[in-house]
Design a protein around this motif. Structure first.
Motif, PDB file in Angstrom:
ATOM      1  N   ALA A   1       0.859  -1.191   0.000  1.00  9.40           N
ATOM      2  CA  ALA A   1       0.000   0.000   0.000  1.00  9.40           C
ATOM      3  C   ALA A   1       0.890   1.235   0.000  1.00  9.40           C
ATOM      4  O   ALA A   1       0.912   2.014   0.962  1.00  9.40           O
ATOM      5  CB  ALA A   1      -0.922  -0.025   1.211  1.00  9.40           C
ATOM      6  N   ASP A   2       1.643   1.427  -1.102  1.00 13.25           N
ATOM      7  CA  ASP A   2       2.638   2.499  -1.146  1.00 13.25           C
ATOM      8  C   ASP A   2       2.383   3.497  -2.271  1.00 13.25           C
ATOM      9  O   ASP A   2       3.245   4.318  -2.588  1.00 13.25           O
ATOM     10  CB  ASP A   2       4.038   1.904  -1.295  1.00 13.25           C
ATOM     11  CG  ASP A   2       4.160   1.001  -2.524  1.00 13.25           C
ATOM     12  OD1 ASP A   2       3.158   0.853  -3.261  1.00 13.25           O
ATOM     13  OD2 ASP A   2       5.246   0.439  -2.744  1.00 13.25           O
ATOM     14  N   THR A   3       1.202   3.405  -2.894  1.00 11.13           N
ATOM     15  CA  THR A   3       0.884   4.338  -3.974  1.00 11.13           C
ATOM     16  C   THR A   3       0.172   5.557  -3.398  1.00 11.13           C
ATOM     17  O   THR A   3      -0.907   5.430  -2.806  1.00 11.13           O
ATOM     18  CB  THR A   3      -0.011   3.673  -5.032  1.00 11.13           C
ATOM     19  OG1 THR A   3       0.655   2.520  -5.553  1.00 11.13           O
ATOM     20  CG2 THR A   3      -0.340   4.647  -6.152  1.00 11.13           C
ATOM     21  N   PRO A   4       0.769   6.752  -3.553  1.00 12.78           N
ATOM     22  CA  PRO A   4       0.128   7.945  -2.983  1.00 12.78           C
ATOM     23  C   PRO A   4      -1.057   8.407  -3.839  1.00 12.78           C
ATOM     24  O   PRO A   4      -1.119   8.152  -5.038  1.00 12.78           O
ATOM     25  CB  PRO A   4       1.253   8.982  -3.003  1.00 12.78           C
ATOM     26  CG  PRO A   4       2.119   8.562  -4.148  1.00 12.78           C
ATOM     27  CD  PRO A   4       2.060   7.058  -4.187  1.00 12.78           C
ATOM     28  N   TYR A   5      -1.991   9.050  -3.185  1.00 12.12           N
ATOM     29  CA  TYR A   5      -3.101   9.671  -3.910  1.00 12.12           C
ATOM     30  C   TYR A   5      -3.408  11.009  -3.256  1.00 12.12           C
ATOM     31  O   TYR A   5      -3.120  11.229  -2.069  1.00 12.12           O
ATOM     32  CB  TYR A   5      -4.340   8.779  -3.917  1.00 12.12           C
ATOM     33  CG  TYR A   5      -4.976   8.575  -2.562  1.00 12.12           C
ATOM     34  CD1 TYR A   5      -5.969   9.435  -2.092  1.00 12.12           C
ATOM     35  CD2 TYR A   5      -4.587   7.518  -1.742  1.00 12.12           C
ATOM     36  CE1 TYR A   5      -6.550   9.254  -0.847  1.00 12.12           C
ATOM     37  CE2 TYR A   5      -5.159   7.320  -0.506  1.00 12.12           C
ATOM     38  CZ  TYR A   5      -6.144   8.191  -0.055  1.00 12.12           C
ATOM     39  OH  TYR A   5      -6.712   8.015   1.175  1.00 12.12           O
ATOM     40  N   SER A   6      -3.970  11.913  -4.053  1.00 12.35           N
ATOM     41  CA  SER A   6      -4.273  13.255  -3.556  1.00 12.35           C
ATOM     42  C   SER A   6      -5.577  13.732  -4.185  1.00 12.35           C
ATOM     43  O   SER A   6      -5.764  13.627  -5.401  1.00 12.35           O
ATOM     44  CB  SER A   6      -3.138  14.227  -3.909  1.00 12.35           C
ATOM     45  OG  SER A   6      -3.446  15.536  -3.468  1.00 12.35           O
ATOM     46  N   ILE A   7      -6.474  14.225  -3.335  1.00 14.40           N
ATOM     47  CA  ILE A   7      -7.789  14.688  -3.780  1.00 14.40           C
ATOM     48  C   ILE A   7      -7.936  16.170  -3.442  1.00 14.40           C
ATOM     49  O   ILE A   7      -7.629  16.593  -2.317  1.00 14.40           O
ATOM     50  CB  ILE A   7      -8.926  13.898  -3.100  1.00 14.40           C
ATOM     51  CG1 ILE A   7      -8.712  12.390  -3.250  1.00 14.40           C
ATOM     52  CG2 ILE A   7     -10.283  14.327  -3.646  1.00 14.40           C
ATOM     53  CD1 ILE A   7      -8.767  11.887  -4.666  1.00 14.40           C
TER      54      ILE A   7
ATOM     55  N   THR B   1      -8.990  19.156   1.093  1.00 15.69           N
ATOM     56  CA  THR B   1      -8.128  18.166   0.442  1.00 15.69           C
ATOM     57  C   THR B   1      -8.177  16.856   1.216  1.00 15.69           C
ATOM     58  O   THR B   1      -8.608  16.806   2.373  1.00 15.69           O
ATOM     59  CB  THR B   1      -6.668  18.649   0.376  1.00 15.69           C
ATOM     60  OG1 THR B   1      -6.193  18.851   1.714  1.00 15.69           O
ATOM     61  CG2 THR B   1      -6.546  19.934  -0.423  1.00 15.69           C
ATOM     62  N   GLN B   2      -7.728  15.805   0.563  1.00 14.16           N
ATOM     63  CA  GLN B   2      -7.604  14.492   1.206  1.00 14.16           C
ATOM     64  C   GLN B   2      -6.471  13.757   0.517  1.00 14.16           C
ATOM     65  O   GLN B   2      -6.363  13.768  -0.711  1.00 14.16           O
ATOM     66  CB  GLN B   2      -8.911  13.691   1.085  1.00 14.16           C
ATOM     67  CG  GLN B   2      -8.876  12.337   1.776  1.00 14.16           C
ATOM     68  CD  GLN B   2     -10.223  11.615   1.727  1.00 14.16           C
ATOM     69  OE1 GLN B   2     -11.261  12.243   1.511  1.00 14.16           O
ATOM     70  NE2 GLN B   2     -10.204  10.311   1.926  1.00 14.16           N
ATOM     71  N   SER B   3      -5.595  13.118   1.288  1.00 13.12           N
ATOM     72  CA  SER B   3      -4.471  12.406   0.690  1.00 13.12           C
ATOM     73  C   SER B   3      -4.131  11.190   1.541  1.00 13.12           C
ATOM     74  O   SER B   3      -4.582  11.048   2.678  1.00 13.12           O
ATOM     75  CB  SER B   3      -3.249  13.325   0.573  1.00 13.12           C
ATOM     76  OG  SER B   3      -2.841  13.778   1.859  1.00 13.12           O
ATOM     77  N   GLY B   4      -3.318  10.323   0.969  1.00 12.12           N
ATOM     78  CA  GLY B   4      -2.908   9.127   1.697  1.00 12.12           C
ATOM     79  C   GLY B   4      -2.195   8.172   0.776  1.00 12.12           C
ATOM     80  O   GLY B   4      -1.804   8.523  -0.348  1.00 12.12           O
ATOM     81  N   LYS B   5      -2.005   6.929   1.240  1.00  9.12           N
ATOM     82  CA  LYS B   5      -1.381   5.881   0.444  1.00  9.12           C
ATOM     83  C   LYS B   5      -2.245   4.631   0.488  1.00  9.12           C
ATOM     84  O   LYS B   5      -2.941   4.369   1.469  1.00  9.12           O
ATOM     85  CB  LYS B   5       0.013   5.554   0.977  1.00  9.12           C
ATOM     86  CG  LYS B   5       1.053   6.640   0.752  1.00  9.12           C
ATOM     87  CD  LYS B   5       2.422   6.180   1.243  1.00  9.12           C
ATOM     88  CE  LYS B   5       3.484   7.243   0.981  1.00  9.12           C
ATOM     89  NZ  LYS B   5       4.831   6.792   1.432  1.00  9.12           N
TER      90      LYS B   5
ATOM     91  N   THR C   1      -0.544   9.818 -10.995  1.00 12.44           N
ATOM     92  CA  THR C   1      -0.254  10.389  -9.674  1.00 12.44           C
ATOM     93  C   THR C   1      -0.717  11.834  -9.540  1.00 12.44           C
ATOM     94  O   THR C   1      -0.485  12.467  -8.512  1.00 12.44           O
ATOM     95  CB  THR C   1       1.256  10.324  -9.397  1.00 12.44           C
ATOM     96  OG1 THR C   1       1.952  11.038 -10.433  1.00 12.44           O
ATOM     97  CG2 THR C   1       1.730   8.878  -9.363  1.00 12.44           C
ATOM     98  N   ALA C   2      -1.366  12.369 -10.577  1.00 13.67           N
ATOM     99  CA  ALA C   2      -1.833  13.758 -10.520  1.00 13.67           C
ATOM    100  C   ALA C   2      -2.958  13.897  -9.494  1.00 13.67           C
ATOM    101  O   ALA C   2      -3.704  12.949  -9.223  1.00 13.67           O
ATOM    102  CB  ALA C   2      -2.327  14.198 -11.891  1.00 13.67           C
ATOM    103  N   THR C   3      -3.044  15.092  -8.918  1.00 10.61           N
ATOM    104  CA  THR C   3      -4.117  15.355  -7.962  1.00 10.61           C
ATOM    105  C   THR C   3      -5.462  15.320  -8.686  1.00 10.61           C
ATOM    106  O   THR C   3      -5.634  15.954  -9.730  1.00 10.61           O
ATOM    107  CB  THR C   3      -3.926  16.729  -7.301  1.00 10.61           C
ATOM    108  OG1 THR C   3      -2.698  16.726  -6.568  1.00 10.61           O
ATOM    109  CG2 THR C   3      -5.077  17.039  -6.357  1.00 10.61           C
ATOM    110  N   LYS C   4      -6.403  14.575  -8.114  1.00 15.63           N
ATOM    111  CA  LYS C   4      -7.724  14.461  -8.734  1.00 15.63           C
ATOM    112  C   LYS C   4      -8.635  15.535  -8.163  1.00 15.63           C
ATOM    113  O   LYS C   4      -8.687  15.742  -6.945  1.00 15.63           O
ATOM    114  CB  LYS C   4      -8.331  13.084  -8.478  1.00 15.63           C
ATOM    115  CG  LYS C   4      -9.742  12.929  -9.042  1.00 15.63           C
ATOM    116  CD  LYS C   4     -10.299  11.551  -8.825  1.00 15.63           C
ATOM    117  CE  LYS C   4     -11.747  11.431  -9.282  1.00 15.63           C
ATOM    118  NZ  LYS C   4     -11.931  11.771 -10.704  1.00 15.63           N
ATOM    119  N   THR C   5      -9.352  16.205  -9.043  1.00 19.41           N
ATOM    120  CA  THR C   5     -10.309  17.224  -8.620  1.00 19.41           C
ATOM    121  C   THR C   5     -11.694  16.603  -8.489  1.00 19.41           C
ATOM    122  O   THR C   5     -12.176  15.938  -9.414  1.00 19.41           O
ATOM    123  CB  THR C   5     -10.364  18.380  -9.628  1.00 19.41           C
ATOM    124  OG1 THR C   5      -9.078  19.004  -9.698  1.00 19.41           O
ATOM    125  CG2 THR C   5     -11.403  19.411  -9.207  1.00 19.41           C
TER     126      THR C   5
END
Length: 730
Positions: free
Chosen positions: A530-536, A549-553, A585-589
């Motif tokens: 579970a090492d893939t980052p995500y960003s919202i 915002t919300q982020s994590g792995k 890996t881009a931030t999702k809107t």
């Protein structure tokens, strides 16, 4: 016997692909091969090796017995080894089933002492280090059951009194009855034979209702008895019929109907050919069931009917107050009637029937009103002929359930009383220490024509416990062992839920756990890093500004349930779940909108309920727009319109709260409990009478909701289980 869909795969965890499928897809016999879609599993197919590669299931496996712990003259139970075969082959199979081992878990040599009449060994001996111990072998033969036929061969016979010889012959006849058994040819090659014992000690055609007991047998076991109920419809006592009827002088009673009950049998009485001069009337009496349907004679398929002519009636000449009839109907059929004297009549000839009068009449007649009655009136100003009012009702169907042991065949003397109306589903409370012999008995549909029900239960065997297991976690991509081994113990047949090592997520839904089938069981579970980052980035759709915002792995390909910022709601229900993609890996809107809904702001239409209607802010139906049946929508406002609650799903577009239900999305597993199957409900909280989940089985769930005051989890398109009946894997 009713069909009962067991939504279970004997310990196989349902994948999300099965969620929402027809329940018959999720049905499998425990001793049959289980087909699992293996695509995408790769090495993870090993996670179900213990079950897929073996015909053994939890109720057929004996745990290892240490010779040192075994007493001389011990008793052990095993499954029968059917089919003609050599002694050596039979003994080899028996030794494997008995599973007596030494301190190194190696089988101790077994010697046959005596065989029984079927060629099955019933006594064996084991010798180790000069010590010999005897084991008495008992076989778990299936208990035969009985299936009744139709017509004159049915379990419930309804007959017109008269031809005693024909009635007696039909009552005790075994024609059309079938003995069901899974026992087969014995080790000597002798085929299994069946028979039926008949006990008529409690039967007499002179009684209105009596029973005949039938007990199935085969070559191995005496089965579970079943009773045939014989209802003999005698001619009504016409004098009592007359007393039930009340008429005013001059009434025209032609074609007037009343329900008459004699010996707990119902008759619909129809009056005709009224002779005013001589005060006589003709009657016909037709037998009806609790739903008002005509009962046909089981012997000739003709309606059970009696008639009489020229019966003298005595109209009331001393009281000018008219009488009226309250008629209770189930659908179009009359199920009960009550003749009442009017409490009074207004100057303009109006009779008022109070709700209290209707409720009292319903209790007297033995029916349950389908809704709270309101005051009604009858216009008696121009006629006193057949004055009546009709109310919708069901026959009260209070039922006594008698529990019988399948081992002794005797009653447990612990009856259960079920109260309700015709057609009501009720869940049984199984006596402590027992489980249902037939899981279809869990939900009983009340039937006023069958006021008693015999249910068979089996004593719960002592749990085989202290079985050890070891779980190893491997990285699905590298194949390397990760995290620490899990070593523990459990009971035979338990579903063992697992937690992924830190920094990892389970590769498939099947990796969340396993079924414990034997001692020293080794299990491999596959996990993904579970090492893939995500960003919202949450953006207000009206202002275009970022509001949270919300982020994590997480693991690549796994789903994350998102949470909108406070005082905001998602614009689309699809945005509530985000799938992690390591190639993007881009931030999702994600667009959100202002909302007064702080929790439970997603709704769904009820399955099989048609399109969801749309209304405007004034409660006016929008004939141009509908929402798809069962679809989910984000709610940003709750509003009361003309006394009813509505949810806003778009600008000036509302749905009625009664047309949808609120839920919370989740991705988890629930595991059923106990020794008896788990009831299933639909999204309106109604008990499903023909569906249940097997004991100690895991199920994927994607929603939780509060339904009729109870927290529930969804396990199929329209199947929910109560949180109190399952354990949720966090």
């Amino acid at each position: 016997m009713k069909k009962f869909k067991m939504m279970a795969l004997t310990g196989i965890l349902l994948s999300s692909a099965i969620l929402g499928a027809n329940t018959s897809v999720a049905q499998a016999a425990s001793n049959n091969a289980i087909n699992v879609n293996k695509s995408g599993f790769n090495n993870a197919i090993q996670v179900i090796n213990d079950l897929l590669n073996s015909s053994l299931t939890a109720n057929k496996v004996n745990s290892q017995t240490q010779f040192s712990d075994m007493a001389n003259e011990s008793d052990m139970n095993v499954e029968p080894i059917f089919g003609e075969q050599s002694s050596s082959s039979f003994n080899e199979t028996l030794q494997s089933e008995l599973n007596v081992v030494d301190s190194s878990s190696q089988l101790v040599p077994m010697k046959v002492v005596t065989p029984d009449d079927h060629g099955f060994t019933d006594k064996v001996s084991y010798t180790l280090n000069g010590v010999t111990k005897i084991v008495n072998v008992h076989y778990n033969y299936a208990m035969p059951t009985l299936t009744f036929g139709a017509g004159a061969n049915a379990q419930y016979l309804n007959v017109k009194a008269g031809n005693t010889d024909a009635i007696d012959a039909a009552a005790i006849s075994t024609n059309g009855l079938k003995v069901n058994t899974t026992n087969k040819t014995d080790a000597n090659g002798t085929s299994n034979a069946t028979s039926i014992d008949v006990d008529k000690n409690n039967y007499s055609s002179a009684n209105a209702t009596s029973t005949v007991q039938f007990t199935p047998r085969d070559s191995y076991a005496r089965g579970i008895f079943a009773n045939r109920t014989v209802n003999v419809y005698q001619e009504p006592n016409w004098d009592n019929v007359n007393k039930q009827m009340t008429f005013q002088s001059g009434d025209n009673v032609t074609n007037q109907q009343q329900v008459y009950i004699q010996d707990n049998h119902r008759y619909l009485i129809t009056m005709s050919n009224y002779d005013k001069e001589n005060n006589t009337v003709d009657y016909s009496a037709t037998a009806i069931d609790s739903k008002g349907n005509t009962i046909n004679d089981s012997l000739n398929s003709k309606a059970i009917t009696y008639t009489t002519t020229g019966r003298t009636i005595e109209p009331n000449t001393s009281d000018a107050t008219p009488s009226y009839t309250i008629i209770f109907k189930d659908g179009d059929n009359t199920i009960g009637t009550s003749i009442n004297k009017a409490d009074g009549i207004s100057d303009d000839g109006i009779i008022t029937i109070s709700p209290e009068t209707v409720e009292a009449a319903a209790t007297k007649v033995g029916v349950t009103l389908k809704s709270t009655p309101t005051a009604k009136t009858i216009d008696a100003s121009t006629t006193t002929n057949n004055l009546s009012q009709t109310y919708s009702a069901s026959t009260t169907a209070d039922t006594t359930v008698n529990y019988f042991s399948t081992v002794t065949g005797k009653s447990l003397n612990a009856p259960e009383e079920l109260k309700g109306a015709n057609g009501d589903p009720k869940i049984l409370s199984i006596p402590t220490g027992y489980k249902l012999a037939n899981v279809s008995d869990l939900v009983q549909t009340l039937n006023a024509d069958q006021p008693t029900k015999d249910v068979y239960v089996t004593p719960i065997k002592t749990t085989v416990g202290n079985l050890s297991y070891t779980v190893t976690f491997r990285d699905k991509d590298t194949g390397k062992v990760v995290g620490s081994e899990v070593k523990s113990e459990g009971n035979l047949g338990d579903y063992i839920g697992l937690t992924a090592p830190d920094g990892y997520a389970f590769s498939t839904i099947l990796d969340h756990g396993f079924v414990l089938l034997k001692n020293n069981q080794s299990v491999t579970k596959y996990v993904t890093a579970a090492d893939t980052p995500y960003s919202i980035s949450y953006v207000d759709q009206d202002t275009g500004k970022e509001v949270g915002t919300q982020s994590g792995k997480g693991a690549d390909g796994s789903d994350v349930t998102l949470k909108s910022p406070d005082n905001y709601a998602f614009v689309s229900a699809d945005d509530m779940t985000y799938t992690i993609d390591k190639s993007d890996t881009a931030t999702k809107t994600v667009y959100v909108k202002k909302s007064n809904q702080t929790v439970d702001n997603i709704v769904a239409g009820y399955p099989q309920n048609g399109y969801i209607k749309i209304y405007d802010a004034n409660g006016k139906l929008n004939n141009d727009v509908v929402l798809t049946e069962g679809s989910s929508w984000i709610v940003d406002k709750t509003q009361t319109i003309k006394g009813s609650e509505y949810y806003r799903v778009a600008t000036n577009e509302y749905v009625k709260a009664s047309d949808v239900y609120k839920y919370t999305p989740l991705q988890s597993i629930v595991t059923t409990r106990g020794t008896n199957v788990t009831p299933v409900y639909n999204s309106r909280g109604q008990l499903l009478a023909n569906v249940a989940l097997d004991t100690n089985t895991p199920w994927y769930t994607d929603r939780s909701a509060e339904i009729r005051g109870s927290l529930m989890y969804r396990v199929s398109t329209d199947g929910w289980v109560k949180a109190s009946d399952v354990d949720l894997t966090k």
